[in-house]
Design a protein around this motif. Sequence first.
Motif, short mmCIF file in Angstrom:
data_model
loop_
_atom_site.label_atom_id
_atom_site.label_comp_id
_atom_site.label_asym_id
_atom_site.label_seq_id
_atom_site.Cartn_x
_atom_site.Cartn_y
_atom_site.Cartn_z
N TYR A 47 0.84 -1.20 0.00
CA TYR A 47 0.00 0.00 0.00
C TYR A 47 0.88 1.25 0.00
CZ TYR A 47 -3.57 -3.32 1.58
OH TYR A 47 -4.42 -4.39 1.69
N ASN A 76 -6.20 11.33 0.37
CA ASN A 76 -7.52 10.73 0.62
C ASN A 76 -8.41 10.74 -0.62
OD1 ASN A 76 -6.93 10.10 3.25
ND2 ASN A 76 -7.97 11.88 4.15
N ASP A 79 -8.02 7.36 -1.71
CA ASP A 79 -8.38 6.37 -0.68
C ASP A 79 -9.90 6.29 -0.54
OD1 ASP A 79 -8.46 4.65 1.47
OD2 ASP A 79 -7.89 6.19 2.95
N SER A 81 -11.68 3.73 0.18
CA SER A 81 -12.10 2.88 1.30
C SER A 81 -11.95 3.61 2.63
CB SER A 81 -11.27 1.60 1.32
OG SER A 81 -9.89 1.89 1.55
N LYS A 82 -11.23 4.73 2.63
CA LYS A 82 -11.02 5.57 3.81
C LYS A 82 -10.39 4.81 4.98
CE LYS A 82 -12.82 8.72 1.29
NZ LYS A 82 -11.89 9.63 0.58
N ASP A 83 -9.42 3.94 4.62
CA ASP A 83 -8.68 3.23 5.67
C ASP A 83 -7.31 3.84 5.90
OD1 ASP A 83 -7.41 2.53 3.35
OD2 ASP A 83 -7.60 0.36 3.62
N SER A 87 -4.53 1.40 -1.93
CA SER A 87 -4.25 0.07 -2.47
C SER A 87 -4.00 0.18 -3.98
CB SER A 87 -5.43 -0.86 -2.22
OG SER A 87 -6.57 -0.42 -2.94
N ASN A 115 -15.90 10.68 3.51
CA ASN A 115 -16.24 9.35 4.03
C ASN A 115 -16.47 8.32 2.93
OD1 ASN A 115 -18.74 9.97 3.01
ND2 ASN A 115 -19.75 10.21 5.00
#
Length: 681
Positions: A47, A76, A79, A81-83, A87, A115
């Motif tokens: 990642y 972000n 991102d 998936s907001k983890d 990926s 979110n």
Amino acid sequence: MAAVSVEAVTLDDKGKGVISVVRRADSERLRQVFLKYASIEKNGEYYMTPTDFVRGYLGLYQESNYNPTTVQLLGNILDTSKDGLISFPEFIAFEGLLCHPDALYRAAFQLFDTNGSGYVTHDEFEEIVGYTTLHQKIPFDFKSEFMRLHFGDDRKRTVSYTEFSQVLHDFHEEHAVQAFRRYDKKKIGAITSLDFSDIMISVKSHLLTESVKQNLVAVTGGHVVTFPYFMAFNSLLNNMELVKRIYLNFTKGNVNQEVTKEEFLYAAQQISALTPMEVEILFQLSGFVHQRTGRVVYHDLEKIAPRRFAKLLSRPFAEVKAVESAADRSIGIQILESLYRFFLGSIAGAAGATVVYPIDLVKTRMQNQRTGSYIGELMYRNSFDCASKVIRHEGFLGLYRGLLPQLVGVCPEKAIKLTVNDFVRDKMMKESGSIPLWGEILAGGCAGGSQVMFTNPLEIVKIRLQVAGELAALGSKVRAVGVIRELGFRGLYKGSRACFLRDIPFSAIYFPVYAHTKLLTADESGHNGPLSLLASAFIAGVPAAYLVTPADVIKTRLQVQARQGQTTYSGVMDAFRKIFKEEGITAFFKGGPARVFRSSPQFGFTLLTYEILQRFFYVDFGGRPPQGSEVTVPVQPSEKRSEHPDHIGGYKLARAVFSGMESKFGLFLPRYRLPASGEAV
């Protein structure tokens, strides 16, 4: 299976998005790039962190005191998936997003969709706006009617992507209005010039050029700024590309034509409802940022319009900047510029001459064919008969007899002609970029006159060689060296007066007609493509070549060696009288069509080659580029591509998209971190 990826996003002639697709063997190269920058491994998967992506891969925010929150927000965007990690599938997905024509809006939407729900809430909008440098300087009222209308009275309504694009578009207008109200403490509908300048630099900085920023107070006259004036000023900045289109539509693509306020207002009403106040402000700004003439040219609009990337349809193979600015144009630089033009003109002249040389040979033989003075002399019925007999008796290469001395002569001839024309035009050109018609004619005449003394010797040798094939049956062998020895120095300039009579009017007609035809054949953006250049040069050659045919006939008769029994001439006037008496007025236009069919395509290919070479091997000497060489319409930030070898496919546009969120939407995020308590700034 091979994957398909997008290499670049461009705009078609109508301004619509067009995706040019290139095929990649597979996604392995993208995976290798991803692994190169990924720093986190979990359960065998790798990642990227936001820092890996923004600072490592894109190369943005390289300062040691960069703002980590800004980097996190930009990371972000990928991102979904907001983890907190990016990926490989998310990396691939964003590459696809960058290939959309609305990539700027999509990236901005994902910035606000913190979110990852696919919608933007009131709280998310407030969070991102609250973080911008604009809000920190002039706070936005999130309890305003604007927010209620978009997110509902209870602020629970969510906004989809398409709705968000409109919210983002209207947000800065609302913020500007709120700022005006904040500064209008007396509630009189007016603010001071300094307050106006402060608002514009804070809220609308992405729409201001440096020239406009420096004149914000001056353009208002130092007086109060009313709300209608404030709104008109903002509306004008938002519609500057429309203003440019109005100008180009009115001038038919002529970027140097001066337009008065009344003419512009009339033109504006034909296209859009640009108000008289907006037009008034436009001319006020033009007077301050450029010149107080009461008129505008396209150059003025470019100084006022928001910064746009230049879009070159003919991308240079090589580009050199000889000076940093026009102020550095010394005499030495101008001499280098003339040498540069001379070199390109030589190549262009050789290309044009080679293409049309067979026509030139036929023209010369037709003009030398005499009637009335020598019985049985008529060899050719017409130009086609002449060409077929040359091929039959002398072979195909006979059409190129005398080409070598022609090239030796035509290269400097065309080079000096093009160089002098450009040089004199530069001197005659006004600051606005326009040039009077008499200046164009003078430049052309100087160009024609400059070539004669240089090329006359080589042309007389060429003509002697071209007609030599007619003497082949007599066993005569004519060579260039022999002709030069026979003529001597003075003989090489035989017919030079006729050359002056031919070449000065020719160029005085040709170059102005070419310049104006270029304007007529340019597209709506003022750009001339290769076909437009070729057509303009070809059209200009028709009147120029035919109208000076009489001088060309006299020159040919003076320069060709008369055979036994033929009339001889002692000079221009003697030749004119004898030709008119023996052969009539029509003799002066012998070979006229052949001359047109030779000169028009020759100058067509010469000027086409000359201008294309200037575009492909562009050297900036601080002057103006060749007219029509650049597209002057706006180019979206997403079209400016990165050349970094790891920026593959859509990622060639990533940097431009991120910077475009600032330059187009004004979403300036803090670049540097705030110093901690007690820490030196």
